[in-house]
Design an enzyme around this catalytic site. Structure first.
Site, PDB file in Angstrom:
ATOM      1  N   GLU A   2      -9.431  -3.776  -5.016  1.00 28.98           N
ATOM      2  CA  GLU A   2      -8.735  -2.748  -4.253  1.00 28.98           C
ATOM      3  C   GLU A   2      -9.664  -1.648  -3.732  1.00 28.98           C
ATOM      4  OE1 GLU A   2      -5.761  -2.591  -3.196  1.00 28.98           O
ATOM      5  OE2 GLU A   2      -4.490  -3.860  -4.434  1.00 28.98           O
TER       6      GLU A   2
ATOM      7  N   SER B 189       0.828  -1.195   0.000  1.00 25.27           N
ATOM      8  CA  SER B 189       0.000   0.000   0.000  1.00 25.27           C
ATOM      9  C   SER B 189       0.871   1.256   0.000  1.00 25.27           C
ATOM     10  CB  SER B 189      -0.951  -0.050   1.200  1.00 25.27           C
ATOM     11  OG  SER B 189      -1.962   0.917   1.083  1.00 25.27           O
TER      12      SER B 189
ATOM     13  N   HIS C 132      -8.396  -4.664  -0.435  1.00 26.77           N
ATOM     14  CA  HIS C 132      -7.078  -4.074  -0.233  1.00 26.77           C
ATOM     15  C   HIS C 132      -6.449  -4.589   1.059  1.00 26.77           C
ATOM     16  CE1 HIS C 132      -3.982  -0.969  -0.485  1.00 26.77           C
ATOM     17  NE2 HIS C 132      -4.186  -0.712   0.788  1.00 26.77           N
TER      18      HIS C 132
END
Length: 543
Positions: free
Chosen positions: A357, A231, A467
């Site tokens: 995501e 991330s 995510h």
């Protein structure tokens, strides 16, 4: 950009400090100091070693400075505090399935991280047999958290090192703290003029230089460093590849990225409104030198102002208030333009995204339920500079049809609002998938690229393969851990028990699909027209 916890959470943190008495654990000599860690089985840990001077006083909102030479005995038996965290605000969870809420709460939000401005510490985890002549490959982990929160204590590198030993490919694991939120990514004309933007990235860079100087004492090979992140951490890895015109300065030789690529951001002055808001709330807006005033303001007053700034689960969500921007120091231009110009390190990389995501972040827009509201959100919040014609094109490429939305390949299910799956597909592609494909196209033929798509947990209601859902695959001892270790050692993720994984090229965009049952090779051509349009728009109108 969010973080993912692992079941190895440590408690009872203290900052590394000088101690007296007889050393009880493994010891490494740095300069004139003895660093004392802990040993569990075949793994040694040295935690909370200061690498940067306390970023307080004149060093607050400034570039980091390396600590002075070590001396005496340094207690490295527990993690240092995390850097100041932005106040955690949960997304709306009412009405979500219990299984989904459990994943969000237990897997993402169940940590309270002790924090302090004096936070620049580094951790080294090594095989207990490693010594100054071992020359083992090194992996340097950069945690995620939307550039707003997170810390090294959330991730125990012992699982990675232990797995590497079991594979017969021992490596050394390093993780570093860095400043987040406004403390690390304050942005404005004042910050640009002072040349002190992106302090959090400079913290990471200083940690890389510490590795070059000291990792040999722990048994590491400074010429074999792979930087790895998830991330915000993966975005950081990519940005280090384009900083200084693509000059790695010999700090690393490869990159491993989970959900993050060079992002379409503009100049530091794009953060002016957030800077002005903090200056106003701390009484610094009228100061002759507002930046110096912010350095001197009471910490609690400053922290309250920062906490009141937009968070990743506020309505604007992935349009982050605090994130890296073009600063004229690390980056001479919008990062994606630097990629376009070829100002990038041509090193081997592994990079991939989770299939869904955008779902987690789209919980912040559940009140956006009509076509008109979607247009308004994208045009007024997400892409305010983009002309109507381009907005129309994007809305056509990301239609309301719920069978085309995210979680992908779930048909009519998971449409918790009429627009949720549409917004989730748009946001996931705009921030993660499209920038990754743009990044790969620029590197194709110049770097070895291995791409993956995490499609596990597809059955999780509402979120799907959300995510950060791939992090436990690494820290929990899954196949991604084997791929990572292989890559750190040989610059090729395959080998041993790790299955074949063909490289990605523009002419043959192979991806390894990690599925709930098994793995397969797919082509990175999904939503091709939509992502191409996103990349065209974002290159012209960076956020």
């Amino acid at each position: 950009m969010l973080f993912r916890l692992v079941p190895f959470l440590q408690v009872g943190f203290t900052a590394a400090a000088v101690i007296s008495g007889r050393a009880a654990g493994p010891t490494v000599t740095l300069d004139g100091g003895s660093v004392v860690g802990t040993r569990t089985g075949a793994v040694d840990k040295f935690l909370g070693i200061p690498f940067g001077k306390a970023p307080v006083g004149d060093l607050r909102f400034n570039l980091p400075e390396a600590v002075d030479a070590y001396s005496g005995t340094i207690d490295a038996t527990s993690y240092g505090p995390s850097c100041p965290q932005q106040a955690l605000k949960l997304p709306l969870l009412d009405g979500l399935p219990a299984e989904t809420v459990e994943h969000i709460l237990n897997s993402i939000f169940n940590a309270v991280l002790p924090s302090d401005e004096d936070c620049l510490t580094i951790n080294v985890v090594k095989p207990s047999f490693a010594n100054s002549t071992s020359n083992l490959p090194v992996v340097a982990w950069i945690f995620g958290g939307g550039f707003e929160l997170g810390g090294t204590s959330m991730y125990d590198g012992a699982s990675i090192v232990a797995r590497s030993i079991a594979m017969g490919k021992p490596i050394i694991y390093v993780s570093m703290a860095y400043r987040v939120s406004a403390f690390g990514f304050l942005a404005s004309q004042e910050v640009k003029d002072a040349g002190v933007g992106n302090a959090g990235l400079h913290d990471q860079r200083l940690a890389f230089k510490w590795i070059q100087k000291y990792i040999g004492a722990f048994g590491g090979d400074k010429s074999k460093v792979t930087i790895w992140g998830e991330s915000a951490g993966a975005i950081s890895v990519a940005l280090h590849m384009i900083s200084n015109g693509g000059d790695t300065e010999g700090l690393f030789r490869a990159g491993f990225m989970q959900s993050g690529s060079p992002i379409p951001v503009g100049d530091l002055t794009g953060g002016q409104k957030y800077y002005d808001d903090i200056a106003d709330k701390t009484g610094c807006s009228g100061a002759a030198d507002s930046l110096q005033c912010l350095r001197e303001v009471d910490y609690n007053t400053l922290k309250a102002a920062v906490d009141d700034s937009p968070f990743i689960f506020d309505y604007q969500s992935l349009l982050l208030a605090w994130l890296p921007r073009a600063d004229g120091v690390l980056f001479s231009d919008n990062p994606q333009r630097l990629v376009q110009q070829g100002k990038i390190a041509h090193i081997p990389i592994v990079s991939g995204d989770c299939d869904d995501e955008g779902t987690l972040f789209s919980l912040a827009q559940l009140n956006v339920t009509t076509n008109e509201a979607v247009r308004k959100y994208i045009q007024e919040i997400f892409l305010p500079k983009v002309p109507d014609a381009d907005i129309d094109a994007l809305l056509k490429l990301y239609p309301q049809d719920i069978t085309q939305g995210s979680p992908f390949d779930t048909g009519i299910f998971n449409a918790i609002t009429p627009q949720f799956k549409r917004i989730a597909s748009f946001q996931g592609d705009a921030v993660f998938q499209a920038p990754r494909r743009y990044f790969f196209d620029a590197l194709s033929g110049k770097s070895d690229i291995w791409a993956f798509a995490n499609k596990r947990l597809k059955g999780l209601p509402v979120l799907g393969s959300f995510h950060a859902s791939d992090i436990l695959n690494v820290y929990g001892g899954g196949d991604l851990a084997d791929y990572l270790i292989n890559f750190v050692v040989t610059l090729d993720p395959t080998g041993g028990n790790a299955s074949s994984w063909p490289k990605w090229t523009s002419s043959s965009p192979n991806m390894l699909s990690l599925n709930d049952i098994g793995k397969s090779v797919i082509q990175d051509t999904y939503r091709k027209e939509a992502m191409a349009k996103l990349n065209e728009v974002l290159l012209t109108y960076p956020v």
